[in-house]
Design a protein around this motif. Sequence first.
Motif, short mmCIF file in Angstrom:
data_model
loop_
_atom_site.label_atom_id
_atom_site.label_comp_id
_atom_site.label_asym_id
_atom_site.label_seq_id
_atom_site.Cartn_x
_atom_site.Cartn_y
_atom_site.Cartn_z
N ASP A 1 0.84 -1.20 0.00
CA ASP A 1 0.00 0.00 0.00
C ASP A 1 0.87 1.25 0.00
N LEU A 2 0.23 2.39 -0.23
CA LEU A 2 0.90 3.68 -0.08
C LEU A 2 0.70 4.15 1.35
N GLU A 3 1.80 4.40 2.05
CA GLU A 3 1.77 4.83 3.45
C GLU A 3 2.26 6.28 3.52
N LEU A 4 1.44 7.14 4.12
CA LEU A 4 1.73 8.58 4.16
C LEU A 4 1.56 9.13 5.57
N VAL A 5 2.31 10.19 5.87
CA VAL A 5 2.05 11.01 7.04
C VAL A 5 1.62 12.39 6.55
N LEU A 6 0.45 12.82 6.99
CA LEU A 6 -0.08 14.13 6.62
C LEU A 6 0.03 15.05 7.83
N LEU A 7 0.60 16.22 7.60
CA LEU A 7 0.83 17.18 8.68
C LEU A 7 0.29 18.55 8.30
N GLY A 8 -0.34 19.20 9.26
CA GLY A 8 -0.75 20.58 9.10
C GLY A 8 -0.64 21.29 10.43
N GLY A 9 -0.31 22.56 10.40
CA GLY A 9 -0.20 23.31 11.63
C GLY A 9 -0.37 24.79 11.39
N ARG A 10 -0.77 25.48 12.45
CA ARG A 10 -0.91 26.93 12.37
C ARG A 10 0.46 27.56 12.59
N PRO A 11 0.99 28.28 11.63
CA PRO A 11 2.32 28.87 11.79
C PRO A 11 2.40 29.78 13.00
N ILE A 12 3.52 29.70 13.72
CA ILE A 12 3.74 30.54 14.90
C ILE A 12 4.20 31.93 14.48
N ARG A 13 5.02 31.99 13.44
CA ARG A 13 5.51 33.26 12.88
C ARG A 13 6.25 34.10 13.93
N GLU A 14 7.17 33.44 14.61
CA GLU A 14 8.06 34.13 15.54
C GLU A 14 9.50 33.83 15.14
N PRO A 15 10.45 34.67 15.54
CA PRO A 15 11.85 34.35 15.27
C PRO A 15 12.20 33.00 15.90
N MET A 16 13.00 32.20 15.18
CA MET A 16 13.40 30.90 15.71
C MET A 16 14.92 30.81 15.72
N ALA A 17 15.46 30.42 16.86
CA ALA A 17 16.90 30.15 17.01
C ALA A 17 17.03 28.68 17.39
N HIS A 18 17.60 27.89 16.50
CA HIS A 18 17.67 26.43 16.69
C HIS A 18 19.12 26.00 16.59
N TYR A 19 19.57 25.31 17.62
CA TYR A 19 20.90 24.71 17.57
C TYR A 19 20.88 23.42 18.39
N GLY A 20 21.18 22.31 17.72
CA GLY A 20 21.22 21.03 18.42
C GLY A 20 19.90 20.73 19.09
N PRO A 21 19.90 20.47 20.40
CA PRO A 21 18.69 20.02 21.11
C PRO A 21 17.82 21.14 21.65
N PHE A 22 18.13 22.41 21.29
CA PHE A 22 17.39 23.54 21.83
C PHE A 22 16.76 24.35 20.70
N VAL A 23 15.51 24.78 20.91
CA VAL A 23 14.79 25.60 19.94
C VAL A 23 14.20 26.79 20.70
N MET A 24 14.80 27.97 20.51
CA MET A 24 14.39 29.14 21.24
C MET A 24 14.06 30.27 20.26
N ASN A 25 13.95 31.49 20.79
CA ASN A 25 13.61 32.63 19.93
C ASN A 25 14.78 33.56 19.65
N SER A 26 15.90 33.38 20.35
CA SER A 26 17.05 34.26 20.14
C SER A 26 18.34 33.51 20.48
N ARG A 27 19.46 34.06 20.02
CA ARG A 27 20.76 33.47 20.33
C ARG A 27 21.05 33.56 21.82
N ALA A 28 20.59 34.64 22.45
CA ALA A 28 20.81 34.79 23.89
C ALA A 28 20.07 33.69 24.65
N GLU A 29 18.87 33.33 24.21
CA GLU A 29 18.12 32.26 24.87
C GLU A 29 18.78 30.90 24.63
N LEU A 30 19.35 30.72 23.44
CA LEU A 30 20.10 29.49 23.18
C LEU A 30 21.29 29.38 24.12
#
Length: 317
Positions: A268-297
């Motif tokens: 069969d065809l197996e799919l994952v369907l995803l939808g979400g409401r965008p947050i639309r905020e600055p994102m600072a992502h490094y390794g295991p942390f996802v924050m809004n600024s470099r200072a928060e990282l």
Amino acid sequence: MPAVTVENPLTLPRVAAPAGAVPRPVLAVTTAPAGFEGEGFPVRRAFAGINYQYLDPFIMMDQMGEVEYAPGEPKGTPWHPHRGFETVTYLIDGTFVHQDSNGGGGTIRNGDTQWMTAGSGLLHIEAPPESLVTSGGLFHGLQLWVNLPASDKMMDPRYQDIRGGRVQLLASPDGGALLRVIAGELDGHRGPGVTHTPITMIHATLRPGAEVTLPWREEFNGLVYVLAGRGAVGAERRPVHTGQTAVFGNGGALTVRADAAQDSHTPDLELVLLGGRPIREPMAHYGPFVMNSRAELQQAFEDFQAGRLGTVPAGTA
């Protein structure tokens, strides 16, 4: 790919987009590169190369396996920290054990989901049980990272253990598609996962030649990842196959279709369907942390190094 299924999908509630719903166009189809995670289990990076404006609020998704381990081969991840987002681990085949420094955790098997809200931060570990390490066996699953808005990033950690039997099962009008709503809702039918960021997560199985057009919330984005098989997406029938992600544009209906002929090992065809409401905020992502600024990282790293994200429980290091 057992997950959760039924013998006759026509016994389930059936969903379809209403007449006149605007079809979502396919903006792009990308192919996930292969790599390794944790102690060496194989993954496909489903969202690699996709602009974050089309992913928000999703950060990344790995398809783990599908792999048949020999005895002694099953692998997991060591203890590691997280802050600022949620991890969703959906296990299709096999067994995985989760434990975190906040006291959450458990064992998931075919069709189960572990939903961990890292929030202000914790340590966790994911590993196969000793019995699977000894015997070997099939392992296949997904891990999805869902961002949290700034207002929720420092909330208390939370853990949800979602058994496969709790997912909302739906079908297409002709029964050719089985839909498992893990989180969010589809056409008023709600899945068991409790989300801080509004999203919908569905595992769909389409029989060869089946097609379904689903209602899709217009304020959500739209993504379809192919776990296995071949098919087409969108009203324009853009071809897709295993390991590819389709990115959809705006509209109120989302179409997927399975090819009439599938590979012998993928019926069969197996799919994952995803939808979400965008947050639309600055994102600072490094390794295991996802924050809004470099200072928060930087603060997250300092808190981790100082032991403020929790400690490894005694006897589990």
